[in-house]
Design an enzyme around this catalytic site. Structure first.
Site, PDB file in Angstrom:
ATOM      1  N   ASP A  39      64.496 -15.494 -21.336  1.00 49.20           N
ATOM      2  CA  ASP A  39      65.088 -14.263 -20.579  1.00 49.20           C
ATOM      3  C   ASP A  39      65.460 -14.655 -19.581  1.00 49.20           C
ATOM      4  O   ASP A  39      65.364 -15.727 -18.707  1.00 49.20           O
ATOM      5  CB  ASP A  39      64.222 -13.503 -20.420  1.00 49.20           C
ATOM      6  N   ARG A  40      67.151 -14.324 -18.921  1.00 46.82           N
ATOM      7  CA  ARG A  40      67.166 -14.801 -17.328  1.00 46.82           C
ATOM      8  C   ARG A  40      66.296 -15.432 -16.962  1.00 46.82           C
ATOM      9  O   ARG A  40      66.979 -16.318 -16.125  1.00 46.82           O
ATOM     10  CB  ARG A  40      67.661 -13.601 -16.509  1.00 46.82           C
TER      11      ARG A  40
END
Length: 281
Positions: A128-129
């Site tokens: 994920d970011r």
């Protein structure tokens, strides 16, 4: 070098059965005859190999992602087939409408450009970011094919509250939350999702846990611990406190896999304390 047991084998059969090449990749090589050599000379797929031959396959692909020389991402390991990054929190892996030039893919494209190499960005584990840590990418289709689904990954997270058990398994289906394009939730009609954890440390307000994913759903770790009532520290989307951490305290701190070409076991680990320090308020 071709070993004795493969003497007389047809090139195509050797590449497919012994080296794991897909039919699609072999078809592409047939269209690019300059990319396959035996003892320095072009060889056809129907030709036979002999003991001691040196077979060389060159895998190159055009890059389609704009390079960004302003990005800086630590590289833990690199060779001609793969690269292991230490991705910081806040950096997406893939470009999107809102993140077109600030992703790991943009850095990869620039890094390859500097070396004069054409390579498609093929991340094997997608973080994920706001998840930081080790991210593996293959430099060619063969490496990607042989690495996919063959990683041993270890995550470490800091969750809010004091987990009472020393270890546990969360088996709860995850699906998209109604009315949200981003948020996930535990729901009966979701996909089966399984997370194992072990407590590493307890402090006054938090518990640090080691995590192994048995499935790979979007936001799985974040959703599962929020469902238990112990959301990740810094994870405001799922109810975690942002008093001490500016983003979710989640890190992929270990990767282990067999090298797709050399066959050796590679085991990478990073200092988790340095990761926590980077996101503290």
């Amino acid at each position: 070098m071709i070993p004795k047991e493969h003497d007389g084998k047809i090139v195509q059969d050797y590449l497919m059965k012994e080296q794991g090449f897909s039919r699609r990749l072999l078809t592409r090589l047939k269209r690019e005859p300059a990319h396959i050599h035996c003892n320095g000379e072009h060889i056809r797929m129907v030709d036979r190999l002999r003991q001691g031959d040196s077979l060389t396959v060159i895998l190159t692909e055009p890059a389609h992602i704009p390079p960004n020389p302003e990005l800086v991402v630590p590289i833990i390991y690199e060779d001609q087939d793969l690269i292991v990054f230490r991705k910081p929190a806040g950096m997406p892996v893939h470009p999107s409408i809102l993140h077109y030039r600030d992703t790991l893919a943009n850095f990869f494209s620039y890094h390859m450009q500097v070396q004069g190499i054409e390579a498609t960005f093929r991340p094997i584990n997608r973080l994920d970011r706001d998840t930081m840590g080790l991210c593996l990418a293959a430099k060619n289709a063969l490496a990607a094919q042989k690495l996919c689904g063959r990683l041993e990954k270890e995550y470490t997270a800091i969750v809010c509250g004091i987990l009472p058990e020393e270890s546990g398994e969360i088996d709860a289906p995850i699906g998209r939350e109604d009315g949200s394009l981003l948020k996930r939730t535990v729901r009966q009609d979701g996909q089966r999702s399984v997370t194992r954890y072990w407590v590493l440390e307890r402090t006054e307000h938090y518990t640090t846990v080691k995590i192994q994913l048995l499935t790979g759903r979007t936001h799985q770790i974040r959703v599962h611990f929020s469902h238990l009532g112990f959301p990740l520290a810094g994870d405001g989307l799922y109810g975690g406190s942002t008093n001490d951490y500016r983003t979710q305290a989640l890190c992929c701190n270990r990767l282990e896999f067999v090298h797709p070409v050399a066959g050796e076991v590679l085991d990478f680990r990073i200092n988790i304390q340095e990761e926590w320090a980077a996101i503290q308020v």
